[in-house]
Scaffold this active site. Sequence first.
Site, short mmCIF file in Angstrom:
data_model
loop_
_atom_site.label_atom_id
_atom_site.label_comp_id
_atom_site.label_asym_id
_atom_site.label_seq_id
_atom_site.Cartn_x
_atom_site.Cartn_y
_atom_site.Cartn_z
N LYS A 1 0.82 -1.22 0.00
CA LYS A 1 0.00 0.00 0.00
C LYS A 1 0.85 1.26 0.00
O LYS A 1 0.34 2.35 -0.26
CB LYS A 1 -0.98 0.00 1.18
N ASP A 2 2.17 1.15 0.28
CA ASP A 2 3.06 2.30 0.23
C ASP A 2 3.57 2.61 -1.18
O ASP A 2 4.13 3.68 -1.42
CB ASP A 2 4.29 2.09 1.14
N ARG B 1 -8.61 8.05 4.30
CA ARG B 1 -9.54 6.95 3.95
C ARG B 1 -10.25 6.43 5.19
O ARG B 1 -11.48 6.25 5.20
CB ARG B 1 -8.75 5.80 3.28
N ARG B 2 -9.49 6.19 6.24
CA ARG B 2 -10.11 5.71 7.49
C ARG B 2 -11.01 6.78 8.10
O ARG B 2 -12.11 6.47 8.57
CB ARG B 2 -9.02 5.29 8.49
N ARG C 1 0.70 10.08 13.87
CA ARG C 1 1.75 9.39 13.14
C ARG C 1 2.52 8.54 14.13
O ARG C 1 2.28 8.58 15.32
CB ARG C 1 2.72 10.40 12.50
N ARG D 1 1.45 4.60 18.52
CA ARG D 1 0.01 4.77 18.30
C ARG D 1 -0.82 4.12 19.41
O ARG D 1 -1.76 4.72 19.93
CB ARG D 1 -0.37 4.21 16.93
N CYS E 1 -2.08 7.85 -1.80
CA CYS E 1 -2.53 7.29 -0.52
C CYS E 1 -2.98 8.39 0.43
O CYS E 1 -3.44 8.12 1.53
CB CYS E 1 -1.45 6.43 0.12
#
Length: 322
Positions: free
Chosen positions: A84-85, A132-133, A154, A160, A247
Amino acid sequence: MNTRPDQPLRLGTRRSKLAMSQSGHVAEAVRAITGRPVELVEITTYGDVSREHLAQIGGTGVFVTALRDALLRGEVDFAVHSLKDLPTAQPDDLVIAAMPQREDARDALVARDGLTFEQLPDGARIGTGSPRRTAQLNHLARSLGKRIETVPIRGNVDTRIGFVRDGELDAVVLAAAGLNRIGRGDEATDLLSVDSILPAPGQGALAVECPASSTDLIAALARLDDPHTRAAVTAERSLLAALEAGCSAPVGAFADLLADGRIVNEMRLRGVVGTLDGSTLVQLSTTGPVPQSYDEAMALGRELADEMLAKGAAGLMGERSL
């Protein structure tokens, strides 16, 4: 590529605990296939050192460029990326030689007191660095008749989850695959169904990349490739590319294989684009035969993207208006 059989193959990887873990798994598989030792070469990327939010520093590619530069300079023989990166455009002089079998593609909630998303109180503060989230979490909260506050964050997994442990946030949302790969999957208090929250295109999958000139290594690494994973993520990334989104745009996509008994005969591709506040989503799906080639998978993604654009997706991304 180093050709002496006793000379280690050099695997380029980011330095994070997650990157080292997933690269270590690939290294073991490559050792088994080639009989060659594999050494991990740690590389710091711009995305690792910048403290800005991903949307501000360009999103796509910030974790990848330094690894690709090392490949092109011959400092490493191959590299492992979180798929996804990767930017959707593939450089001509590099090849994704393998996409191993995908991990769990879902997003995971890590909340205080073992809460699920539905159990979170009204006004709960949820950390995520992903537009997106943010869009989909807000939409899901609205559908449940409650309000949440999404807080941009981040940092690595420890950082996190630490926001929840320290009481700064009620919950954070992370990729389930990342938690699983570092042995912390049991810390998820809720796995968010793809029926509610579509993951990032390629989430849970890895890309093993090497120079296009390394034909022997490409042939060896191809034995790690999972064709169903490749077909699914190629369709997802085609959708992302056709929507002209990186992204940092609120785009989710997920392709799953539909089986009739034991025979897999169809693939369903779902896509979503939404406003950050979750008030408007364009969410569509298409189902067709399992793609048998790169071109077929790309076509599936473009077809769904065209339908989404016709429904107003571009305006929601702030990319351009129809």
